[in-house]
Design a protein around this motif. Sequence first.
Motif, PDB file in Angstrom:
ATOM      1  N   THR A  60     -27.301   5.409 -10.174  1.00  0.00           N
ATOM      2  CA  THR A  60     -25.977   5.196  -9.597  1.00  0.00           C
ATOM      3  C   THR A  60     -25.828   6.039  -8.339  1.00  0.00           C
ATOM      4  O   THR A  60     -26.174   7.218  -8.334  1.00  0.00           O
ATOM      5  CB  THR A  60     -24.895   5.587 -10.618  1.00  0.00           C
ATOM      6  OG1 THR A  60     -25.083   4.825 -11.815  1.00  0.00           O
ATOM      7  CG2 THR A  60     -23.502   5.368 -10.061  1.00  0.00           C
ATOM      8  N   ASN A  88     -23.066  -4.407 -20.147  1.00  0.00           N
ATOM      9  CA  ASN A  88     -22.212  -4.437 -18.966  1.00  0.00           C
ATOM     10  C   ASN A  88     -20.771  -4.535 -19.416  1.00  0.00           C
ATOM     11  O   ASN A  88     -20.461  -5.145 -20.447  1.00  0.00           O
ATOM     12  CB  ASN A  88     -22.576  -5.639 -18.075  1.00  0.00           C
ATOM     13  CG  ASN A  88     -21.926  -5.542 -16.711  1.00  0.00           C
ATOM     14  OD1 ASN A  88     -22.286  -4.672 -15.911  1.00  0.00           O
ATOM     15  ND2 ASN A  88     -20.975  -6.416 -16.432  1.00  0.00           N
ATOM     16  N   LEU A 132     -24.482   2.005 -12.288  1.00  0.00           N
ATOM     17  CA  LEU A 132     -23.061   1.686 -12.360  1.00  0.00           C
ATOM     18  C   LEU A 132     -22.390   1.851 -11.002  1.00  0.00           C
ATOM     19  O   LEU A 132     -23.058   2.107  -9.996  1.00  0.00           O
ATOM     20  CB  LEU A 132     -22.409   2.572 -13.424  1.00  0.00           C
ATOM     21  CG  LEU A 132     -22.982   2.355 -14.840  1.00  0.00           C
ATOM     22  CD1 LEU A 132     -22.579   3.477 -15.783  1.00  0.00           C
ATOM     23  CD2 LEU A 132     -22.529   1.008 -15.394  1.00  0.00           C
ATOM     24  N   SER A 179     -17.882   6.390 -13.221  1.00  0.00           N
ATOM     25  CA  SER A 179     -18.199   5.322 -14.171  1.00  0.00           C
ATOM     26  C   SER A 179     -19.259   5.770 -15.168  1.00  0.00           C
ATOM     27  O   SER A 179     -19.179   5.439 -16.361  1.00  0.00           O
ATOM     28  CB  SER A 179     -18.681   4.078 -13.424  1.00  0.00           C
ATOM     29  OG  SER A 179     -17.705   3.595 -12.545  1.00  0.00           O
ATOM     30  N   VAL A 201     -18.636   5.739 -19.147  1.00  0.00           N
ATOM     31  CA  VAL A 201     -19.450   4.893 -20.024  1.00  0.00           C
ATOM     32  C   VAL A 201     -20.190   5.721 -21.074  1.00  0.00           C
ATOM     33  O   VAL A 201     -20.315   5.316 -22.235  1.00  0.00           O
ATOM     34  CB  VAL A 201     -20.451   4.069 -19.194  1.00  0.00           C
ATOM     35  CG1 VAL A 201     -21.492   3.400 -20.089  1.00  0.00           C
ATOM     36  CG2 VAL A 201     -19.717   3.009 -18.379  1.00  0.00           C
ATOM     37  N   GLY A 233     -25.250  -1.485 -16.802  1.00  0.00           N
ATOM     38  CA  GLY A 233     -24.746  -1.908 -15.497  1.00  0.00           C
ATOM     39  C   GLY A 233     -25.504  -3.106 -14.973  1.00  0.00           C
ATOM     40  O   GLY A 233     -26.710  -3.011 -14.714  1.00  0.00           O
ATOM     41  N   THR A 287     -28.999   4.092 -15.956  1.00  0.00           N
ATOM     42  CA  THR A 287     -27.655   3.701 -15.551  1.00  0.00           C
ATOM     43  C   THR A 287     -27.668   3.232 -14.110  1.00  0.00           C
ATOM     44  O   THR A 287     -28.270   3.856 -13.240  1.00  0.00           O
ATOM     45  CB  THR A 287     -26.668   4.868 -15.696  1.00  0.00           C
ATOM     46  OG1 THR A 287     -27.159   6.004 -14.959  1.00  0.00           O
ATOM     47  CG2 THR A 287     -26.498   5.268 -17.152  1.00  0.00           C
TER      48      THR A 287
END
Length: 294
Positions: free
Chosen positions: A97, A39, A73, A78, A82, A16, A71
């Motif tokens: 996140t 990404n 994101l 997401s 991912v 990310g 992460t």
Amino acid sequence: MPQNPLVEKTPVTLLGLGAMGTALARTWLSAGHPLTVWNRTPARAAALEAEGASVADTAAGAVAANTLVITCLLDDMSVGEVLAGLDLTGKDLVNLTTSTPAQARDRAEWSRQRGARYLDGGIMAVPPMIGVPESGGYAFYSGSEELFARHRDTLGIPAGTSFVGEDAGFAALYDVALLSAMYGMFAGAAHAFALIRKEDIDPAALAPLLADWLTAMAPSVHQTADQLRTGDYTEGVASPLAMQVAGTPAFLRTAEQQGVSPELLTPYFDLMRRRLAEGSDDEGLTGVIDLLVR
């Protein structure tokens, strides 16, 4: 603080590269940590590649590159998308996140089932504060305390760290609690500026007075916390609820006279009146909290 060149730096994988992810990435690169990034939009990785990051073509390749996987994101969905189908066995997954406490707890169990150790994080900073110690930015962490201890130094490079418990949901809960209070403050400030909007008053003249007043009132949260712990909502009260409720019509009339909607004030005033109706004349405002959690 200068990095010791003789200390081996933990390699980091970062998934990310939005504004926050990019800011995080640059701090680890500057501190000498080997960094692998991925990404969805590859173009965002180009600048970091020029600065020394390894760019993975796929999320799977990025995850395979290092044990520590971070992460950052868009949202919890997401993260699931991912990482779906990837081999997480033996990985140290740190999720920065933004999510809810329930999502963080579910993600911790999801990670455990896939053989990964899990740590959840909530960043109390905006991107320009990352890597700037004097900015006061920091991140909450919760989940595996052993995992936090293992990576504390690495996680502390972008911003300060605060471990808040082994319940994986606590970092998100602390994060949202503080941000909720922030938005309440913003709402009050918005109403204050609206009141003077049509007058010959420079907003810049009100701003320092408003900032000083909010700063002076901020320590009241300690009294609230003490009252919640003891259950005595009258302890140390200087402005009883009955007196405060009696003053609310002046606020509403002023708003009306200034042509300002009272919609940011009325929900709280309604709660104050409800608490007073229960016979809590000598209390302060702490009892409103009990109305919210019923």
